[in-house]
Design a protein around this motif. Structure first.
Motif, PDB file in Angstrom:
ATOM      1  N   VAL A   1      76.891  34.175  -4.412  1.00 15.34           N
ATOM      2  CA  VAL A   1      77.179  35.337  -5.025  1.00 15.34           C
ATOM      3  C   VAL A   1      75.985  35.988  -4.785  1.00 15.34           C
ATOM      4  O   VAL A   1      74.802  35.852  -4.133  1.00 15.34           O
ATOM      5  N   PHE A   2      75.915  37.340  -4.702  1.00  8.03           N
ATOM      6  CA  PHE A   2      75.083  38.415  -4.911  1.00  8.03           C
ATOM      7  C   PHE A   2      75.140  38.823  -5.890  1.00  8.03           C
ATOM      8  O   PHE A   2      75.344  39.217  -6.631  1.00  8.03           O
ATOM      9  N   HIS A   3      73.308  39.392  -5.923  1.00  7.69           N
ATOM     10  CA  HIS A   3      73.408  39.715  -7.184  1.00  7.69           C
ATOM     11  C   HIS A   3      72.253  41.316  -7.497  1.00  7.69           C
ATOM     12  O   HIS A   3      71.632  41.755  -6.314  1.00  7.69           O
ATOM     13  N   THR A   4      72.313  42.054  -8.651  1.00  7.68           N
ATOM     14  CA  THR A   4      71.343  42.886  -8.604  1.00  7.68           C
ATOM     15  C   THR A   4      70.375  42.659  -9.371  1.00  7.68           C
ATOM     16  O   THR A   4      70.612  41.579 -10.388  1.00  7.68           O
ATOM     17  N   LYS A   5      68.873  43.484  -9.199  1.00 15.45           N
ATOM     18  CA  LYS A   5      68.101  42.931  -9.738  1.00 15.45           C
ATOM     19  C   LYS A   5      67.877  43.907 -10.728  1.00 15.45           C
ATOM     20  O   LYS A   5      68.133  45.573 -10.633  1.00 15.45           O
ATOM     21  N   SER A   6      67.298  44.169 -12.127  1.00 11.89           N
ATOM     22  CA  SER A   6      67.075  45.159 -13.243  1.00 11.89           C
ATOM     23  C   SER A   6      65.940  44.595 -13.591  1.00 11.89           C
ATOM     24  O   SER A   6      65.481  43.223 -13.866  1.00 11.89           O
ATOM     25  N   SER A   7      66.015  45.478 -14.759  1.00 11.30           N
ATOM     26  CA  SER A   7      64.234  44.627 -16.085  1.00 11.30           C
ATOM     27  C   SER A   7      64.664  44.467 -17.510  1.00 11.30           C
ATOM     28  O   SER A   7      65.953  46.246 -17.665  1.00 11.30           O
ATOM     29  N   ASP A   8      64.762  43.775 -17.960  1.00 10.36           N
ATOM     30  CA  ASP A   8      65.399  44.040 -19.888  1.00 10.36           C
ATOM     31  C   ASP A   8      64.195  45.239 -20.221  1.00 10.36           C
ATOM     32  O   ASP A   8      63.026  44.788 -19.972  1.00 10.36           O
ATOM     33  N   ASP A   9      64.365  44.985 -21.428  1.00 14.70           N
ATOM     34  CA  ASP A   9      63.064  46.140 -22.564  1.00 14.70           C
ATOM     35  C   ASP A   9      61.829  45.038 -22.364  1.00 14.70           C
ATOM     36  O   ASP A   9      60.582  46.049 -22.489  1.00 14.70           O
ATOM     37  N   LYS A  10      61.879  44.071 -21.941  1.00 12.45           N
ATOM     38  CA  LYS A  10      60.368  43.402 -21.752  1.00 12.45           C
ATOM     39  C   LYS A  10      59.423  43.216 -20.999  1.00 12.45           C
ATOM     40  O   LYS A  10      58.269  42.973 -20.336  1.00 12.45           O
ATOM     41  N   GLY A  11      60.096  43.618 -19.747  1.00 12.38           N
ATOM     42  CA  GLY A  11      60.096  43.901 -18.746  1.00 12.38           C
ATOM     43  C   GLY A  11      60.378  42.680 -17.414  1.00 12.38           C
ATOM     44  O   GLY A  11      60.019  42.862 -16.294  1.00 12.38           O
TER      45      GLY A  11
END
Length: 167
Positions: A1-11
């Motif tokens: 499984v390949f993922h993208t990385k992002s941040s939520d509103d709390k970092g």
């Protein structure tokens, strides 16, 4: 499984799956090719992963494998033999590794019972190489000419140049 990385509103880091693939049980060395999904590919992932056995047994030296990254079924001749390439990875085809002999290739797509030429060329192969030929859609919308990009692995590593070490 390949993922993208992002941040939520709390970092905090959030990893979202975007595509997956299954590796064959046989083999130890794989080449993963990320492409746009082809018509009829399973799932609705934004990317499709084509898995190729990249071992010398799975893709021998003195051979070529095609990656048809177009939506079309391509037909024609390669080295004087009929060939059909659906979207995705082809099987391996042996080649005559004689650089003095150019190998003709002609590919097209069938429209109303006729083959519309899209690639006409002559390629040269060298001993101890294996080639992955990427067949890409035309760059311009008004063009019918396929783009062909070769990825070549040499059987023998080329040693680095010797350097003079003086004290």
């Amino acid at each position: 499984v390949f993922h993208t990385k992002s941040s939520d509103d709390k970092g905090n880091s959030v990893y979202t799956p975007f595509t997956k693939c299954t590796l064959p049980e046989k083999g130890q060395q794989f080449l993963l090719l990320f492409t746009h999904p082809t018509v009829g590919s399973p799932g609705n992932d934004p990317m499709q992963i084509l898995v190729s056995d990249d071992s010398p047994e799975g893709m021998p030296f003195d051979s070529i494998r095609f990656l048809n990254a177009t939506p079309w079924r391509l037909e024609g001749t390669f080295a004087g033999n009929g060939i059909e390439l659906g979207p995705g990875l082809s099987k391996c085809f042996p080649v005559d590794p004689n650089p003095d002999i150019s190998v003709p290739i002609g590919l097209g797509t069938r429209i109303n019972g006729q083959i519309e030429p899209m690639l006409m060329n002559h390629w040269t192969f060298y001993p101890g190489n294996r080639v992955l030929m990427l067949l890409l859609p035309p760059e311009r919308k008004d063009s019918k000419r396929l783009r062909a990009i070769s990825l070549i692995q040499h059987k023998q590593e080329i040693p680095p140049p010797e350097t003079d070490e003086t004290e």
